[in-house]
Design a protein around this motif. Structure first.
Motif, PDB file in Angstrom:
ATOM      1  N   GLY A 149       0.814  -1.207   0.000  1.00 50.26           N
ATOM      2  CA  GLY A 149       0.000   0.000   0.000  1.00 50.26           C
ATOM      3  C   GLY A 149       0.849   1.260   0.000  1.00 50.26           C
ATOM      4  N   LEU A 150       1.937   1.236   0.732  1.00 49.69           N
ATOM      5  CA  LEU A 150       2.843   2.387   0.754  1.00 49.69           C
ATOM      6  C   LEU A 150       3.482   2.610  -0.606  1.00 49.69           C
ATOM      7  CD1 LEU A 150       4.520   1.902   4.239  1.00 49.69           C
ATOM      8  CD2 LEU A 150       3.291   3.941   3.488  1.00 49.69           C
ATOM      9  N   MET A 151       3.870   1.541  -1.269  1.00 54.17           N
ATOM     10  CA  MET A 151       4.476   1.689  -2.591  1.00 54.17           C
ATOM     11  C   MET A 151       3.483   2.273  -3.589  1.00 54.17           C
ATOM     12  SD  MET A 151       7.586   0.961  -2.212  1.00 54.17           S
ATOM     13  CE  MET A 151       8.292   0.583  -0.606  1.00 54.17           C
ATOM     14  N   ARG A 152       2.222   1.855  -3.509  1.00 52.78           N
ATOM     15  CA  ARG A 152       1.182   2.445  -4.360  1.00 52.78           C
ATOM     16  C   ARG A 152       1.006   3.921  -4.035  1.00 52.78           C
ATOM     17  NH1 ARG A 152      -1.506  -2.435  -3.151  1.00 52.78           N
ATOM     18  NH2 ARG A 152      -2.779  -1.350  -1.579  1.00 52.78           N
ATOM     19  N   LEU A 153       1.056   4.236  -2.743  1.00 50.70           N
ATOM     20  CA  LEU A 153       0.909   5.630  -2.318  1.00 50.70           C
ATOM     21  C   LEU A 153       2.041   6.487  -2.850  1.00 50.70           C
ATOM     22  CD1 LEU A 153      -0.370   7.882  -0.624  1.00 50.70           C
ATOM     23  CD2 LEU A 153       0.887   6.993   1.363  1.00 50.70           C
ATOM     24  N   PHE A 154       3.264   5.991  -2.823  1.00 51.92           N
ATOM     25  CA  PHE A 154       4.405   6.759  -3.339  1.00 51.92           C
ATOM     26  C   PHE A 154       4.234   7.025  -4.841  1.00 51.92           C
ATOM     27  CE2 PHE A 154       6.999   4.484   0.145  1.00 51.92           C
ATOM     28  CZ  PHE A 154       6.655   5.461   1.070  1.00 51.92           C
ATOM     29  N   ARG A 155       3.826   5.991  -5.572  1.00 54.60           N
ATOM     30  CA  ARG A 155       3.620   6.183  -7.015  1.00 54.60           C
ATOM     31  C   ARG A 155       2.524   7.208  -7.273  1.00 54.60           C
ATOM     32  NH1 ARG A 155       4.284   0.408  -6.990  1.00 54.60           N
ATOM     33  NH2 ARG A 155       2.019   0.126  -7.069  1.00 54.60           N
ATOM     34  N   ARG A 156       1.442   7.096  -6.542  1.00 55.98           N
ATOM     35  CA  ARG A 156       0.314   8.011  -6.725  1.00 55.98           C
ATOM     36  C   ARG A 156       0.695   9.436  -6.342  1.00 55.98           C
ATOM     37  NH1 ARG A 156      -4.725   5.977  -3.630  1.00 55.98           N
ATOM     38  NH2 ARG A 156      -4.210   4.198  -4.975  1.00 55.98           N
ATOM     39  N   TYR A 157       1.473   9.572  -5.274  1.00 55.78           N
ATOM     40  CA  TYR A 157       1.896  10.904  -4.834  1.00 55.78           C
ATOM     41  C   TYR A 157       2.718  11.594  -5.920  1.00 55.78           C
ATOM     42  CZ  TYR A 157       4.216  14.585  -2.178  1.00 55.78           C
ATOM     43  OH  TYR A 157       4.678  15.805  -1.755  1.00 55.78           O
ATOM     44  N   ILE A 158       3.662  10.856  -6.492  1.00 58.34           N
ATOM     45  CA  ILE A 158       4.507  11.446  -7.533  1.00 58.34           C
ATOM     46  C   ILE A 158       3.669  11.838  -8.743  1.00 58.34           C
ATOM     47  CG2 ILE A 158       6.381  10.968  -9.161  1.00 58.34           C
ATOM     48  CD1 ILE A 158       7.634   9.172  -7.000  1.00 58.34           C
ATOM     49  N   GLU A 159       2.774  10.956  -9.154  1.00 58.87           N
ATOM     50  CA  GLU A 159       1.947  11.227 -10.328  1.00 58.87           C
ATOM     51  C   GLU A 159       1.035  12.433 -10.124  1.00 58.87           C
ATOM     52  OE1 GLU A 159       1.591   6.639 -12.068  1.00 58.87           O
ATOM     53  OE2 GLU A 159       0.098   7.410 -10.655  1.00 58.87           O
ATOM     54  N   ARG A 160       0.472  12.550  -8.933  1.00 57.71           N
ATOM     55  CA  ARG A 160      -0.493  13.628  -8.668  1.00 57.71           C
ATOM     56  C   ARG A 160       0.160  14.960  -8.338  1.00 57.71           C
ATOM     57  NH1 ARG A 160      -5.379  10.901  -5.016  1.00 57.71           N
ATOM     58  NH2 ARG A 160      -6.191   9.509  -6.645  1.00 57.71           N
ATOM     59  N   GLU A 161       1.323  14.912  -7.722  1.00 56.14           N
ATOM     60  CA  GLU A 161       1.933  16.142  -7.226  1.00 56.14           C
ATOM     61  C   GLU A 161       2.966  16.740  -8.180  1.00 56.14           C
ATOM     62  OE1 GLU A 161       1.129  17.739  -4.401  1.00 56.14           O
ATOM     63  OE2 GLU A 161      -0.422  16.250  -3.968  1.00 56.14           O
ATOM     64  N   LYS A 202      15.984  -2.000  -4.521  1.00 53.91           N
ATOM     65  CA  LYS A 202      14.912  -2.880  -4.062  1.00 53.91           C
ATOM     66  C   LYS A 202      13.527  -2.372  -4.473  1.00 53.91           C
ATOM     67  CE  LYS A 202      13.739  -5.633   0.025  1.00 53.91           C
ATOM     68  NZ  LYS A 202      14.024  -5.893   1.464  1.00 53.91           N
ATOM     69  N   LEU A 203      13.461  -1.194  -5.042  1.00 55.17           N
ATOM     70  CA  LEU A 203      12.184  -0.610  -5.437  1.00 55.17           C
ATOM     71  C   LEU A 203      11.788  -1.089  -6.831  1.00 55.17           C
ATOM     72  CD1 LEU A 203      12.872   3.045  -4.233  1.00 55.17           C
ATOM     73  CD2 LEU A 203      11.672   1.236  -2.985  1.00 55.17           C
ATOM     74  N   ASP A 204      10.485  -1.135  -7.105  1.00 58.29           N
ATOM     75  CA  ASP A 204      10.052  -1.622  -8.410  1.00 58.29           C
ATOM     76  C   ASP A 204      10.362  -0.610  -9.506  1.00 58.29           C
ATOM     77  OD1 ASP A 204       7.553   0.004  -9.261  1.00 58.29           O
ATOM     78  OD2 ASP A 204       7.026  -0.606  -7.231  1.00 58.29           O
ATOM     79  N   GLU A 205      10.479  -1.109 -10.727  1.00 55.60           N
ATOM     80  CA  GLU A 205      10.942  -0.290 -11.843  1.00 55.60           C
ATOM     81  C   GLU A 205      10.034   0.900 -12.117  1.00 55.60           C
ATOM     82  OE1 GLU A 205      11.592  -2.635 -15.297  1.00 55.60           O
ATOM     83  OE2 GLU A 205      13.110  -3.924 -14.363  1.00 55.60           O
ATOM     84  N   LEU A 257      13.685   7.472   0.708  1.00 56.70           N
ATOM     85  CA  LEU A 257      12.833   6.333   0.360  1.00 56.70           C
ATOM     86  C   LEU A 257      13.702   5.083   0.257  1.00 56.70           C
ATOM     87  CD1 LEU A 257       9.960   5.501  -0.410  1.00 56.70           C
ATOM     88  CD2 LEU A 257      10.433   6.215  -2.750  1.00 56.70           C
ATOM     89  N   ASN A 258      13.362   4.073   1.030  1.00 64.49           N
ATOM     90  CA  ASN A 258      14.236   2.914   1.251  1.00 64.49           C
ATOM     91  C   ASN A 258      15.608   3.416   1.702  1.00 64.49           C
ATOM     92  OD1 ASN A 258      14.859   0.176   1.464  1.00 64.49           O
ATOM     93  ND2 ASN A 258      15.699   0.090  -0.594  1.00 64.49           N
ATOM     94  N   TYR A 259      15.573   4.222   2.743  1.00 68.32           N
ATOM     95  CA  TYR A 259      16.772   4.880   3.247  1.00 68.32           C
ATOM     96  C   TYR A 259      17.068   4.426   4.680  1.00 68.32           C
ATOM     97  CZ  TYR A 259      19.881   8.381   5.151  1.00 68.32           C
ATOM     98  OH  TYR A 259      20.948   8.992   5.768  1.00 68.32           O
TER      99      TYR A 259
END
Length: 246
Positions: free
Chosen positions: A82-94, A113-116, A141-143
């Motif tokens: 869910g967090l990974m989906r949120l990060f993708r959505r945040y970048i796309e929307r913001e 380790k993050l998806d492509e 992120l993954n830090y």
């Protein structure tokens, strides 16, 4: 607006140029409302924009936020996904708003380790906002601080092994050039929300002389007003950096 947000009239003159934030408390905030933890993460993501928007009027040029640690993979698969989906959505929307508002975005951490798709979005956002200079927003992120220093030491060792650097030249300044944050100034102030008083492996090297503020407020409730008050309090602190001031 700065005078409304900050409670110290000298904030602009003496305030922190770089503030780092450990955004803690999303899960508890959601659980207090009988909602799943991801509900709290979505609320916390919305809070980021308010804090970023407050930075210019407070004289904060650099803002670094701790979004996902190397240890957070230990959470449930549902929460991590869910967090990974949120990060993708945040970048796309913001992305467009960040570009328009003069925010330059950088990401630090191990991207392997993050998806492509997420990495591609991160790369594109960094490129899109590379010409901005109003606020420098760095997202960890993954830090993990120890992981960062380990990776830096490996790169440094490789340079020595290849003969491009002598071991005699290795000092603190040299090592810092191999860190994820090598283009950023060290944080002046680190804030952690949610009442926890620990640094959780965040910016270990960079925060050696930073001031710390631990506040009880859960991140989704952390307002620009509270942020401004903390920035204002920083203005009256005396930073010695290990020396004794006359």
């Amino acid at each position: 607006m700065a005078k409304d947000l900050a409670d110290n009239s000298e904030t602009d003159r003496k305030g922190p140029g770089h503030v780092a934030v450990i955004m803690d408390g999303n899960g508890r905030w959601a659980q207090q409302r009988g909602r799943p933890r991801l509900f709290g993460h979505h609320a916390g993501a919305k809070r980021v924009r308010e804090i970023v928007n407050a930075c210019p009027d407070l004289g904060v040029k650099y803002l670094t936020i701790f979004a996902f640690s190397t240890e957070n993979w230990k959470r449930t698969q549902t929460e991590v996904a869910g967090l990974m989906r949120l990060f993708r959505r945040y970048i796309e929307r913001e992305a467009r708003d960040l570009l328009r508002e003069g925010v330059r975005v950088r990401f630090i951490g191990d991207r392997m380790k993050l998806d492509e798709k997420l990495v591609s979005l991160m790369d594109n956002l960094e490129l899109l906002t590379s010409g901005n200079d109003r606020v420098h927003l760095t997202i960890a992120l993954n830090y993990g601080g120890r992981d960062e220093v380990t990776r830096a030491a490996q790169r440094l060792a490789y340079e020595v092994e290849q003969g491009r650097l002598s071991y005699k030249d290795v000092d603190a300044e040299t090592l810092s050039k191999f860190l994820d944050t090598h283009v950023l100034p060290d944080p002046d102030l680190v804030i952690r929300t949610s009442g926890e008083a620990r640094i959780s492996n965040f910016l270990l090297w960079q925060s050696a002389y930073a001031e710390y503020e631990f506040v009880d407020t859960l991140w989704p409730d952390f307002s620009a007003g509270e942020f401004g008050k903390i920035v204002g309090r920083y203005g009256v602190r005396e930073r010695r950096f290990g020396a004794v001031l006359a």
